[in-house]
Write a protein that holds these residues in place. Structure first.
Motif, PDB file in Angstrom:
ATOM      1  N   ARG A 114      45.043  35.597  48.338  1.00 24.22           N
ATOM      2  CA  ARG A 114      43.811  35.066  47.749  1.00 24.22           C
ATOM      3  C   ARG A 114      42.654  35.470  48.649  1.00 24.22           C
ATOM      4  O   ARG A 114      42.648  35.163  49.841  1.00 24.22           O
ATOM      5  CB  ARG A 114      43.864  33.544  47.621  1.00 24.22           C
ATOM      6  CG  ARG A 114      42.542  32.946  47.105  1.00 24.22           C
ATOM      7  CD  ARG A 114      42.575  31.433  47.104  1.00 24.22           C
ATOM      8  NE  ARG A 114      43.445  30.910  46.047  1.00 24.22           N
ATOM      9  CZ  ARG A 114      43.686  29.609  45.876  1.00 24.22           C
ATOM     10  NH1 ARG A 114      43.148  28.723  46.710  1.00 24.22           N
ATOM     11  NH2 ARG A 114      44.473  29.213  44.894  1.00 24.22           N
ATOM     12  N   ARG A 148      35.862  33.192  44.889  1.00 20.61           N
ATOM     13  CA  ARG A 148      37.098  33.971  44.879  1.00 20.61           C
ATOM     14  C   ARG A 148      36.831  35.374  44.358  1.00 20.61           C
ATOM     15  O   ARG A 148      36.081  35.570  43.400  1.00 20.61           O
ATOM     16  CB  ARG A 148      38.168  33.285  44.039  1.00 20.61           C
ATOM     17  CG  ARG A 148      38.628  31.961  44.629  1.00 20.61           C
ATOM     18  CD  ARG A 148      39.782  31.389  43.849  1.00 20.61           C
ATOM     19  NE  ARG A 148      40.036  30.011  44.259  1.00 20.61           N
ATOM     20  CZ  ARG A 148      40.948  29.239  43.713  1.00 20.61           C
ATOM     21  NH1 ARG A 148      41.692  29.711  42.718  1.00 20.61           N
ATOM     22  NH2 ARG A 148      41.115  27.990  44.134  1.00 20.61           N
ATOM     23  N   SER A 178      38.941  39.056  43.436  1.00 17.24           N
ATOM     24  CA  SER A 178      40.261  39.650  43.257  1.00 17.24           C
ATOM     25  C   SER A 178      40.442  40.825  44.215  1.00 17.24           C
ATOM     26  O   SER A 178      39.470  41.504  44.590  1.00 17.24           O
ATOM     27  CB  SER A 178      40.450  40.121  41.809  1.00 17.24           C
ATOM     28  OG  SER A 178      39.656  41.267  41.550  1.00 17.24           O
ATOM     29  N   GLU A 201      41.814  43.567  43.471  1.00 15.44           N
ATOM     30  CA  GLU A 201      41.455  44.773  42.713  1.00 15.44           C
ATOM     31  C   GLU A 201      39.945  45.015  42.767  1.00 15.44           C
ATOM     32  O   GLU A 201      39.492  46.161  42.882  1.00 15.44           O
ATOM     33  CB  GLU A 201      41.915  44.642  41.265  1.00 15.44           C
ATOM     34  CG  GLU A 201      43.418  44.758  41.070  1.00 15.44           C
ATOM     35  CD  GLU A 201      44.181  43.557  41.629  1.00 15.44           C
ATOM     36  OE1 GLU A 201      45.349  43.751  42.030  1.00 15.44           O
ATOM     37  OE2 GLU A 201      43.601  42.447  41.675  1.00 15.44           O
ATOM     38  N   GLU A 202      39.176  43.935  42.698  1.00 12.70           N
ATOM     39  CA  GLU A 202      37.721  44.061  42.805  1.00 12.70           C
ATOM     40  C   GLU A 202      37.331  44.564  44.188  1.00 12.70           C
ATOM     41  O   GLU A 202      36.441  45.417  44.332  1.00 12.70           O
ATOM     42  CB  GLU A 202      37.076  42.708  42.528  1.00 12.70           C
ATOM     43  CG  GLU A 202      35.556  42.722  42.520  1.00 12.70           C
ATOM     44  CD  GLU A 202      34.958  41.360  42.223  1.00 12.70           C
ATOM     45  OE1 GLU A 202      33.736  41.209  42.361  1.00 12.70           O
ATOM     46  OE2 GLU A 202      35.724  40.442  41.862  1.00 12.70           O
TER      47      GLU A 202
END
Length: 283
Positions: free
Chosen positions: A123, A133, A135, A137-138
């Motif tokens: 996380r 938060r 991700s 992938e981001e």
């Protein structure tokens, strides 16, 4: 810095080379480290733990209740999968130089990929204008933006409350804030499996040089202060930085954690080797 900073190609390569070497304290008892690695959605019985409000009553161990009058729930392998909560300071102070912002992003990317390779549920949490938060992938695709004007110590209580029980927690920041080290560490240390403070400093942060009369601009609040930087000023700064680092190291050590510095003026591979020597990474 208004634009996003993406992980470098070197960081993406290095992320596949390393794994986390930190030990993780499982939620379910004393059965060992990293037992959730690679388990996916396995429902294999693993251990028991005391019942907590909100637990699924279908997992109550009725036989144990009959024997001991203690309400226990059966813990399955998926519930003890190791967790990494990775907190990154996205205030503008982390982007006072391009190399500092890049190093912070690269270290976060390496840690996220290394943790995933080791079976961790990762996380990523940005500490900027708010606790947010992000991700993985981001992070790997777009990167991070360092534009917040809020200092780190305004966010630690909320951030610590967002951490998962027994997770390994790594906080990436320069920690150059006027706050008591113990107060910074405590919210992250509460109910943690392990805590690591990773301090990212530029060369100017770590070893500023004398420049005479300067006009300093606060990177977060925009305030201006005129100072004369001489040898005496540099000596006092070095002493304050040393006290800060010593205080952070002692505060996190009391919770069984680590304090690790990372300079942005060193090669990334060398910085990662240093983190490996400090106990954070392993090949």
């Amino acid at each position: 810095m208004s634009e996003f900073v993406s992980p470098s190609e070197a960081a993406l390569r290095e992320g596949a080379r390393w794994t986390l070497s930190l030990h993780h304290a499982p939620r379910g008892g004393v059965t060992g480290d990293l037992l959730g690695r690679g388990s996916g959605s396995s429902m294999e019985f693993h251990d028991r733990r005391p019942y907590s409000p909100g637990d699924d009553v279908r997992h109550i161990d009725w036989r144990a209740l009959a024997r001991s009058d203690e309400v226990l729930v059966r813990v399955h392998r998926e519930e003890v999968a190791p967790r990494l909560d990775l907190f990154v300071d996205t205030s503008s102070s982390m982007a006072t130089t391009e190399s500092k912002a890049q190093r912070a992003v690269d270290l976060v990317a390496v840690l996220a990929r290394a943790a995933r390779a080791g079976g961790y549920a990762v996380r990523l949490v940005g500490l900027g204008d708010r606790v947010e938060r992000i991700s993985v992938e981001e992070l790997l695709g777009e990167g991070l933006r360092f534009a917040s004007k809020r200092p780190l110590h305004d966010l630690v209580a909320e951030a610590g409350g967002d951490a998962r029980p027994s997770s390994v927690r790594v906080v990436v920041s320069d920690f150059l804030v006027p706050a008591d080290p113990g107060r910074l560490v405590q919210p992250f240390a509460r109910d943690a499996g392990r805590v690591v403070l990773l301090q990212v400093l530029s060369k100017d942060d770590a070893e500023p040089e004398a420049h005479g009369a300067l006009r300093l601009v606060d990177s977060e609040h925009g305030g201006i202060r005129e100072v004369v930087v001489d040898r005496s000023t540099l000596r006092r700064y070095a002493e304050r930085l040393a006290r800060l680092q010593s205080g952070l190291a002692e505060a996190v050590r009391r919770h069984g954690g680590l304090f690790l510095p990372a300079r942005s003026d060193l090669e990334l591979s060398g910085a990662l080797e240093s983190l490996a020597r400090g106990g954070l990474l392993d090949c």
